[in-house]
Design an enzyme around this catalytic site. Structure first.
Site, mmCIF file in Angstrom:
data_model
loop_
_atom_site.group_PDB
_atom_site.id
_atom_site.type_symbol
_atom_site.label_atom_id
_atom_site.label_comp_id
_atom_site.label_asym_id
_atom_site.label_seq_id
_atom_site.Cartn_x
_atom_site.Cartn_y
_atom_site.Cartn_z
ATOM 1 C CG HIS A 159 -3.363 27.608 73.801
ATOM 2 N ND1 HIS A 159 -2.618 27.186 74.863
ATOM 3 C CD2 HIS A 159 -3.576 28.860 73.753
ATOM 4 C CE1 HIS A 159 -2.401 28.540 75.614
ATOM 5 N NE2 HIS A 159 -2.898 29.531 74.720
ATOM 6 C CG HIS A 177 -4.759 33.556 72.223
ATOM 7 N ND1 HIS A 177 -5.258 33.889 73.023
ATOM 8 C CD2 HIS A 177 -3.604 32.722 72.773
ATOM 9 C CE1 HIS A 177 -4.994 33.100 74.383
ATOM 10 N NE2 HIS A 177 -3.910 32.515 74.226
ATOM 11 C CG HIS A 213 -4.144 31.009 78.937
ATOM 12 N ND1 HIS A 213 -5.193 31.048 78.163
ATOM 13 C CD2 HIS A 213 -3.132 31.236 78.047
ATOM 14 C CE1 HIS A 213 -5.058 31.036 76.765
ATOM 15 N NE2 HIS A 213 -3.759 31.334 76.739
ATOM 16 C CD GLU A 271 1.596 31.906 79.158
ATOM 17 O OE1 GLU A 271 0.491 32.186 79.451
ATOM 18 O OE2 GLU A 271 1.973 32.025 78.088
ATOM 19 C CG ASP A 289 0.100 30.925 73.084
ATOM 20 O OD1 ASP A 289 -1.365 31.410 73.395
ATOM 21 O OD2 ASP A 289 0.855 31.208 74.105
ATOM 22 C CG ASP A 290 -0.667 34.631 71.051
ATOM 23 O OD1 ASP A 290 -1.841 35.045 70.795
ATOM 24 O OD2 ASP A 290 -0.353 34.060 71.993
HETATM 25 N N1 ADE Z 1 -3.088 36.201 75.055
HETATM 26 C C1 ADE Z 1 -2.732 35.634 73.989
HETATM 27 N N2 ADE Z 1 -1.495 34.791 74.150
HETATM 28 C C2 ADE Z 1 -1.630 34.754 75.499
HETATM 29 C C3 ADE Z 1 -0.834 33.790 76.353
HETATM 30 N N3 ADE Z 1 0.222 33.096 75.918
HETATM 31 N N4 ADE Z 1 -0.961 33.934 77.599
HETATM 32 C C4 ADE Z 1 -1.783 34.543 78.110
HETATM 33 N N5 ADE Z 1 -2.519 35.404 77.610
HETATM 34 C C5 ADE Z 1 -2.406 35.450 76.022
HETATM 35 ZN ZN ZN Z 2 -2.591 31.440 75.281
#
Ligand code: ADE
Ligand code: ZN
Length: 340
Positions: A23, A25, A203, A206, A284-285
């Site tokens: 996971h 992006h 997703h 969350e 994630d990011d």
């Molecule tokens: N796009 C990038 N990060 C995300 C996240 N945590 N939740 C939903 N969309 C995303």
């Molecule tokens: Zn994500």
């Protein structure tokens, strides 16, 4: 507070464990320095005066407050080489964290809506995947995500535009603003994706309610849930996820930065493991949330007082959940065993 000696030793050991990241992006791996370098290279104007000013804006209150900045950052990506450079920067970091397998999300609509052609996006990322294998022996796969704040028609057009590159993709996913955009909105495009032999994830849970996780399972027929931390609010859902061994790709530092959890010490991961769920740790990011894989593992282990046994479970779960054939999985598990 400095870590205890025992925790320092544990953290040293978990750094070296082979892991899969499921996971992440790729647009969320764009560090401010690279955003500014690409803005210069492509002559794109940014609404921030400096790297420091951009980084200072990374104070998020929820998912949407992050997404607004994340999409602005992605505006510097125009050419195949930009996508390649972004992905190679991530792979180098992943390799340093002993990530041996990674499944990367990308958001084509963020780029095609700005006039960037699909081939620039997919060819750049795919070339980086090949080079990551050659340079660092990382197996990297691509998952195309549909943006859920856009219509299903737009997602269908995106799938059509990506069809010539079908062989470069392992699956499709669903991301962006969750609340108000339930999975059922995308039932048709997910059915078409499954018909193309693509693996499917989404997703859910969350910020959105457990009902979205049920929908992702029943309407989209996903094989993994991304995040899914709110499943704990629904015991029947937890029982199903555990029984069917549906993996959940959990992202602790993301949950902290987006205020899904007020404090890492209250993060639900330990409860998820105790409930017998196939939970994994992911970044994630990473450029926006304060760390890559090992930073997520380390902060979570320290906050929740996790053990070496938990580390083995989490690494095993990541390989169990990976979209690979059984021979590859067996090879990964053998590497994990050999690490002890
Ligand atoms: N796009 C990038 N990060 C995300 C996240 N945590 N939740 C939903 N969309 C995303
Ligand atoms: Zn994500």
């Amino acid at each position: 507070m400095p870590y205890s000696l025992a925790m320092q030793t544990l953290i040293q050991n978990i750094r070296n464990i082979p892991k899969a990241e499921l996971h992440m992006h790729i647009e969320g791996s764009l560090e401010p320095e690279l955003i500014f370098a690409l803005a210069k290279r492509n002559q794109v104007a940014l609404p921030y005066a400096s790297v420091e000013a951009l980084r200072a804006a990374y104070a998020f209150t929820n998912l949407q407050s992050f997404l607004d900045i994340y999409y602005a950052g992605a505006s510097v990506l125009l050419h195949e080489q930009d996508f390649y450079d972004m992905a190679m920067a991530y792979f180098e970091r992943a390799h340093a964290d002993n990530v041996i397998h990674t499944e990367i999300f990308f958001d084509p609509q963020t780029h095609t809506e700005r006039g960037v052609a699909m081939n620039e996006v997919i060819n750049g990322l795919h070339r980086a995947c090949l080079d990551a294998k050659a340079k660092w022996d990382i197996n990297a796969l691509l998952i195309l995500c549909f943006l859920r704040h856009l219509s299903e028609e737009s997602a269908l057009e995106t799938l059509e535009a990506a069809r010539p590159y079908r062989d470069k993709l392992i699956g499709v996913g669903l991301d962006s603003s969750e609340v108000g955009h339930p999975p059922e909105k995308f039932s048709r495009v997910f059915a078409m994706s499954r018909d193309l032999g693509l693996r499917v994830v989404a997703h859910a849970g969350e910020e959105g309610p457990p009902a979205y996780i049920w929908q992702a399972l029943d309407d989209l027929k996903v094989e993994r849930i991304d995040h899914g931390v709110r499943c704990l609010e629904d015991p029947a859902l937890v029982a199903r996820l555990a029984k069917e061994r549906i993996p959940l790709t959990v992202c602790p530092l993301s949950n902290l930065k987006l205020c899904v959890t007020p404090d890492l010490r209250q993060h639900p991961l330990k409860k998820m493991l105790n409930a017998g769920l196939c939970a994994t740790i992911n970044s994630d990011d990473p450029a926006y949330f304060g760390g890559y894989m090992n930073a997520n593992w380390e902060a979570t282990f320290a906050a929740l007082d996790l053990t070496m046994e938990d580390a083995v479970t989490l690494a095993r779960n990541s390989f169990e959940a990976a979209f690979v054939d059984e021979a590859t999985r067996t090879g990964y598990l053998a590497k994990l065993d050999a690490a002890f």
